[in-house]
Write a protein that holds these residues in place. Sequence first.
Motif, short mmCIF file in Angstrom:
data_model
loop_
_atom_site.label_atom_id
_atom_site.label_comp_id
_atom_site.label_asym_id
_atom_site.label_seq_id
_atom_site.Cartn_x
_atom_site.Cartn_y
_atom_site.Cartn_z
N VAL A 145 0.83 -1.21 0.00
CA VAL A 145 0.00 0.00 0.00
C VAL A 145 0.87 1.25 0.00
N TRP A 146 2.03 1.16 0.64
CA TRP A 146 2.94 2.30 0.75
C TRP A 146 4.31 1.93 0.17
N ALA A 432 -3.56 -0.93 6.83
CA ALA A 432 -3.17 -0.50 5.48
C ALA A 432 -4.25 -0.82 4.46
N ALA A 433 -4.89 -1.99 4.60
CA ALA A 433 -5.95 -2.38 3.67
C ALA A 433 -7.14 -1.43 3.80
N ARG A 437 -8.68 0.90 0.81
CA ARG A 437 -10.09 0.91 0.40
C ARG A 437 -10.67 2.32 0.43
N GLU A 438 -10.38 3.04 1.51
CA GLU A 438 -10.94 4.37 1.67
C GLU A 438 -10.40 5.38 0.66
N ASN A 439 -9.22 5.09 0.10
CA ASN A 439 -8.58 6.03 -0.81
C ASN A 439 -8.44 5.48 -2.23
N ASN A 440 -9.20 4.41 -2.51
CA ASN A 440 -9.22 3.82 -3.85
C ASN A 440 -7.82 3.48 -4.38
#
Length: 446
Positions: A145-146, A432-433, A437-440
């Motif tokens: 994610v990062w 992180a997941a 999800r919240e930031n597409n």
Amino acid sequence: MIRRGLRSWLTAAAAVAAVVSPLVIPQPSVAEETQYFPVASSRVGPYSAMGTGYYGAQIDYMNYVNMNGGVNGVMLTWQECETEYNAVKTVECYQRLLEKDGQQIVVFDTLGTPGAYAVINRMAEDEVVLAQYGYGRTDAADGRVWPWVFNAASHYWSQIAVKMKFMAEQEGGIDQMNGKKIVHLHIDSAYGREPLPAMRKIANDWGVELVEISIPPPGLEQQSQWLQIRKERPDWVTFWGAGSGMNSTAMTNAARVGFPRDRMIYVTFGAAEEDMYPAGDSAKGTYAMANALPGDHFPLVKRIKEQVYGAGKGNLAEESRVGSVYWNRGLGAAVMWIEAMRIAQEKHNKVGKAVTGAEFRDGYEALNMTEARLEEIGIKGMVAPFSISCQNHEGAGKFAMMQWDGQKFVQVTDWDAPLDPSFIRQLVEDSAAKFARENNITPKQC
């Protein structure tokens, strides 16, 4: 010698802060290949003890590398900007330092969670590694994610888990923690609150009562908080402060209300000699976590003293601070930069040439600091061995416990991991997941 030098430094912080002008940049010859690094320092204000030691070591190490031929012949340049450990100024410094003479930075190190949160969303767009040396956003340890953010050396959720494991060992086991009370006394900032998701979960699982008490920054006024602690009568206090003034004030207040210092465990940012000396006898017995152990006996530290300070090019006015906690931590961070750069050169067939941000990121993600490699560099034992992968950007996930004996830190545990590392890792991945999800965000495939 270190003790005498640090005491002298604490009475003359302003002089130390002005040792090197923020605009002093090494000037290589025109023919030399160079790699540009930023120094987003915090040499003034309540957090100057951290910044002068940490960033001083980074500059000392870059000078040392240049004095020994650079990185496969590539010489290092740098520019410094003062953030005062302020998030807004950190963003300003990031923008100011981003590019120089047509070359963009490949890494950024804020030495602070508020600053890291302020710039973290710029990293992917600008292709700059955010190197959070044991601070910052914890769920950034999930590299899927990062991909541009790294927590090495180890993040706050692992740290709080190791602390609570240590408490359980002192109490006689996890079953003995049921019904115990822990106060999390912390600066009221993103940094102070960062360990709470993991801490709350562990406390709930163990049947521990967790009391959260915040202190407004810069943390020099703590009387009411310690009166509350006296009323709560906790079994342990975890202290999450920053700056020698805030950290030493906690110890003197603990002594005033009669709370035993051997029931206090300080975060890594309170685990330095500069935090202990101002408190005098009140500091004795305090526990503190380390992700870089102090000492000037490590071979690399000795070589820097001999070559850099011997040549009069040291960044600190008080050479006796070389080998202190903050200086060694800054050294550990800078070693990772240069190791990542070396690996990037090899991976991308650019030995003897500067690397881009994307290439540097690949090198950082391929870090494999085995005991053998740490020994070769000269810092074996100073930091825990670790490796980075596409999925895991934390590294070792280990910390060493130290205790202040009134004169120096004494190491009381080896490098220790959480009781259940997979539990902490799952918290990281879940967080992180959720962010993805919240930031597409589509997580990277590893």
